[in-house]
Design an enzyme around this catalytic site. Structure first.
Site, PDB file in Angstrom:
ATOM      1  N   ASP A 274       0.852  -1.202   0.000  1.00 38.13           N
ATOM      2  CA  ASP A 274       0.000   0.000   0.000  1.00 38.13           C
ATOM      3  C   ASP A 274       0.883   1.247   0.000  1.00 38.13           C
ATOM      4  O   ASP A 274       2.036   1.205   0.433  1.00 38.13           O
ATOM      5  CB  ASP A 274      -0.871   0.049   1.260  1.00 38.13           C
ATOM      6  CG  ASP A 274      -2.029  -0.938   1.220  1.00 38.13           C
ATOM      7  OD1 ASP A 274      -2.313  -1.508   0.154  1.00 38.13           O
ATOM      8  OD2 ASP A 274      -2.650  -1.128   2.284  1.00 38.13           O
TER       9      ASP A 274
ATOM     10  N   ARG B  67      -1.276  -0.580  -8.657  1.00 37.03           N
ATOM     11  CA  ARG B  67      -2.671  -0.256  -8.298  1.00 37.03           C
ATOM     12  C   ARG B  67      -2.773   1.271  -8.324  1.00 37.03           C
ATOM     13  O   ARG B  67      -2.006   1.949  -7.636  1.00 37.03           O
ATOM     14  CB  ARG B  67      -3.000  -0.767  -6.898  1.00 37.03           C
ATOM     15  CG  ARG B  67      -4.373  -0.279  -6.405  1.00 37.03           C
ATOM     16  CD  ARG B  67      -4.513  -0.360  -4.890  1.00 37.03           C
ATOM     17  NE  ARG B  67      -4.568  -1.699  -4.379  1.00 37.03           N
ATOM     18  CZ  ARG B  67      -4.222  -2.019  -3.128  1.00 37.03           C
ATOM     19  NH1 ARG B  67      -3.765  -1.103  -2.288  1.00 37.03           N
ATOM     20  NH2 ARG B  67      -4.302  -3.265  -2.726  1.00 37.03           N
TER      21      ARG B  67
HETATM   22  P1  FDA Z   1     -14.119   9.460  -5.062  1.00 35.53           P
HETATM   23  O1  FDA Z   1     -13.616   9.939  -3.763  1.00 35.53           O
HETATM   24  O2  FDA Z   1     -14.289  10.425  -6.171  1.00 35.53           O
HETATM   25  O3  FDA Z   1     -15.483   8.705  -4.784  1.00 35.53           O
HETATM   26  C1  FDA Z   1     -16.323   8.226  -5.833  1.00 35.53           C
HETATM   27  C2  FDA Z   1     -17.616   7.677  -5.211  1.00 35.53           C
HETATM   28  O4  FDA Z   1     -17.302   6.511  -4.448  1.00 35.53           O
HETATM   29  C3  FDA Z   1     -18.257   8.606  -4.199  1.00 35.53           C
HETATM   30  O5  FDA Z   1     -19.115   9.512  -4.828  1.00 35.53           O
HETATM   31  C4  FDA Z   1     -19.002   7.632  -3.313  1.00 35.53           C
HETATM   32  O6  FDA Z   1     -20.191   7.195  -3.928  1.00 35.53           O
HETATM   33  C5  FDA Z   1     -18.073   6.456  -3.257  1.00 35.53           C
HETATM   34  N1  FDA Z   1     -17.164   6.495  -2.110  1.00 35.53           N
HETATM   35  C6  FDA Z   1     -15.842   6.816  -2.120  1.00 35.53           C
HETATM   36  N2  FDA Z   1     -15.309   6.683  -0.875  1.00 35.53           N
HETATM   37  C7  FDA Z   1     -16.311   6.289  -0.086  1.00 35.53           C
HETATM   38  C8  FDA Z   1     -16.398   5.956   1.304  1.00 35.53           C
HETATM   39  N3  FDA Z   1     -15.342   6.039   2.104  1.00 35.53           N
HETATM   40  N4  FDA Z   1     -17.597   5.575   1.800  1.00 35.53           N
HETATM   41  C9  FDA Z   1     -18.690   5.479   0.997  1.00 35.53           C
HETATM   42  N5  FDA Z   1     -18.665   5.754  -0.322  1.00 35.53           N
HETATM   43  C10 FDA Z   1     -17.504   6.164  -0.854  1.00 35.53           C
HETATM   44  N6  FDA Z   1      -5.269   5.211  -0.932  1.00 35.53           N
HETATM   45  C11 FDA Z   1      -3.982   5.429  -0.648  1.00 35.53           C
HETATM   46  O7  FDA Z   1      -3.591   6.572  -0.435  1.00 35.53           O
HETATM   47  N7  FDA Z   1      -3.094   4.377  -0.559  1.00 35.53           N
HETATM   48  C12 FDA Z   1      -3.484   3.095  -0.806  1.00 35.53           C
HETATM   49  O8  FDA Z   1      -2.663   2.183  -0.754  1.00 35.53           O
HETATM   50  C13 FDA Z   1      -4.852   2.865  -1.130  1.00 35.53           C
HETATM   51  N8  FDA Z   1      -5.301   1.600  -1.391  1.00 35.53           N
HETATM   52  C14 FDA Z   1      -6.589   1.438  -1.858  1.00 35.53           C
HETATM   53  C15 FDA Z   1      -7.011   0.178  -2.280  1.00 35.53           C
HETATM   54  C16 FDA Z   1      -8.259   0.026  -2.880  1.00 35.53           C
HETATM   55  C17 FDA Z   1      -8.682  -1.321  -3.359  1.00 35.53           C
HETATM   56  C18 FDA Z   1      -9.115   1.172  -3.036  1.00 35.53           C
HETATM   57  C19 FDA Z   1     -10.434   1.041  -3.703  1.00 35.53           C
HETATM   58  C20 FDA Z   1      -8.716   2.394  -2.565  1.00 35.53           C
HETATM   59  C21 FDA Z   1      -7.473   2.544  -1.962  1.00 35.53           C
HETATM   60  N9  FDA Z   1      -7.055   3.782  -1.487  1.00 35.53           N
HETATM   61  C22 FDA Z   1      -5.730   3.956  -1.173  1.00 35.53           C
HETATM   62  C23 FDA Z   1      -8.039   4.861  -1.249  1.00 35.53           C
HETATM   63  C24 FDA Z   1      -8.140   5.852  -2.397  1.00 35.53           C
HETATM   64  O9  FDA Z   1      -6.985   6.620  -2.473  1.00 35.53           O
HETATM   65  C25 FDA Z   1      -9.355   6.787  -2.221  1.00 35.53           C
HETATM   66  O10 FDA Z   1      -9.177   7.549  -1.056  1.00 35.53           O
HETATM   67  C26 FDA Z   1     -10.691   6.084  -2.146  1.00 35.53           C
HETATM   68  O11 FDA Z   1     -10.761   5.025  -3.039  1.00 35.53           O
HETATM   69  C27 FDA Z   1     -11.846   7.070  -2.456  1.00 35.53           C
HETATM   70  O12 FDA Z   1     -11.704   7.586  -3.726  1.00 35.53           O
HETATM   71  P2  FDA Z   1     -12.482   7.067  -5.027  1.00 35.53           P
HETATM   72  O13 FDA Z   1     -11.488   6.658  -6.037  1.00 35.53           O
HETATM   73  O14 FDA Z   1     -13.449   6.001  -4.677  1.00 35.53           O
HETATM   74  O15 FDA Z   1     -13.176   8.323  -5.646  1.00 35.53           O
END
Ligand code: FDA
Length: 313
Positions: free
Chosen positions: A136, A187
């Site tokens: 990560d 990732r």
């Molecule tokens: P965005 O924030 O634009 O959200 C899109 C939509 O997703 C929102 O409108 C909502 O519907 C939904 N959503 C997002 N987060 C939500 C929540 N917490 N609760 C409910 N709904 C939510 N980061 C990092 O810095 N280091 C890492 O190693 C990782 N590893 C990682 C693994 C995996 C498998 C995932 C999916 C994510 C990570 N992350 C991470 C976290 C990543 O950086 C990010 O903070 C989250 O995925 C939220 O961003 P989105 O890409 O979902 O988009």
């Protein structure tokens, strides 16, 4: 900008020992407790049950034994042993052999060499038993050292490892290029941490634009990237780009966090996409949980309802 402000607030709260004690008391106490929405459980047994259920629904998995920022070599050794125990349990349970971990959990802040040794202690049996281990990415003070550790191990011939790059960071464009040169598995995430202006885009629109750009570069390079987001528009853009460029669904995967957009997880898997769920478990769930609240402050509502509900019982 609201996103940046909430990340700052929840990051500050995640460091509060009092809040941690309060949350730990209520968060996982019963099967309906609020933290269970995002955390598979505090024990290995609970995590295996969740993993089996997800797998039976056609979802792929990566298991994360929660922990970060350990302050002593003993704690780092304990975390490493926990991963080794987890690997035995995964093999015994017959579930997918895929782990996610953080280098500060293995002692990066205490002693880098110890951290690398600890990671090797996981990668060696992992290589033998067919595990893939994703490192990560933590906040930007750790970006360079995390990539350095990754490259050291890559140059030593380990191929059962992958990294995470954060679209929010200005430097990620060049890091994606470097990882593509190595043919390493990346990732791609937007980035979960509050970062300074000097290191990262501050506007969500800029982060999204960078994500789209880097996603295309990773898909083109063809080293089985993981498109990790819950952003439905982004995921549909990835599907369309892959289809237009003849990139078959087996050449990349989507990833989402346990408990987030469960509807979309199921829909995409049913459409034939590889969908991996990041399944965190363990007693040290508080900082991870607070990052999930910081991403979506609306989540606070269900936490408050959960606490009030449990207190009134
Ligand atoms: P965005 O924030 O634009 O959200 C899109 C939509 O997703 C929102 O409108 C909502 O519907 C939904 N959503 C997002 N987060 C939500 C929540 N917490 N609760 C409910 N709904 C939510 N980061 C990092 O810095 N280091 C890492 O190693 C990782 N590893 C990682 C693994 C995996 C498998 C995932 C999916 C994510 C990570 N992350 C991470 C976290 C990543 O950086 C990010 O903070 C989250 O995925 C939220 O961003 P989105 O890409 O979902 O988009």
């Amino acid at each position: 900008m609201i996103g940046a402000a909430s990340k700052t607030l929840f990051y500050a709260l995640s460091r509060s020992a009092r809040l941690k004690r309060l949350a730990s008391r209520y968060g996982m106490a019963t099967p309906d407790s609020f933290a269970r929405r995002f955390i598979a459980g505090e024990t290995l047994e609970e995590a295996v049950v969740v993993a089996r259920t997800l797998q039976s629904r056609g979802l792929l998995l990566t298991l994360d034994y929660l922990g970060e920022s350990v302050r002593s070599i003993d704690e780092a050794t304990t975390a490493t042993r926990a991963y080794l125990t987890l690997m035995d349990a995964i093999v015994a349970a017959g579930i997918e052999r895929n782990l996610s971990l953080k280098l500060t959990q293995l002692g990066l802040e205490v002693d880098r060499a110890t951290c690398v040794d600890n990671l090797r202690r996981i990668l060696d049996p992992g290589q033998r038993d067919g595990f893939f281990v994703r490192i990560d990415m933590e906040n930007s003070p750790f970006t360079q050292v995390t990539l350095d550790v990754f490259e050291t191990l890559w140059q030593q011939g380990y191929r059962n490892i992958g990294v995470v790059l954060q679209a929010c960071l200005h430097r990620s464009e060049q890091d994606v290029r470097r990882m593509n040169e190595l043919q390493a598995r990346v990732r791609l995430v937007k980035g979960a941490y509050k970062e300074p202006q000097t290191a990262a885009y501050q506007l969500k629109s800029e982060v999204d634009e960078a994500y789209r750009r880097l996603m295309r570069v990773l898909l083109d390079a063809g080293n089985y990237p993981a498109i990790a987001t819950h952003d439905e528009t982004m995921l549909r853009t990835a599907c369309a780009y892959a289809a237009e460029h003849g990139i078959a669904p087996e050449r990349y995967e989507f990833q989402m966090l346990y408990g987030v957009r469960r509807d979309l997880q199921t829909t995409l898997a049913a459409e034939g996409h590889r969908m991996r769920i990041y399944v965190p478990f363990g007693r040290e769930w508080f900082p991870y949980f607070m990052r999930r609240l910081g991403e979506r402050p609306a989540n606070v509502g269900f936490v408050i309802r959960g606490i009030l509900g449990e207190r009134s019982e």
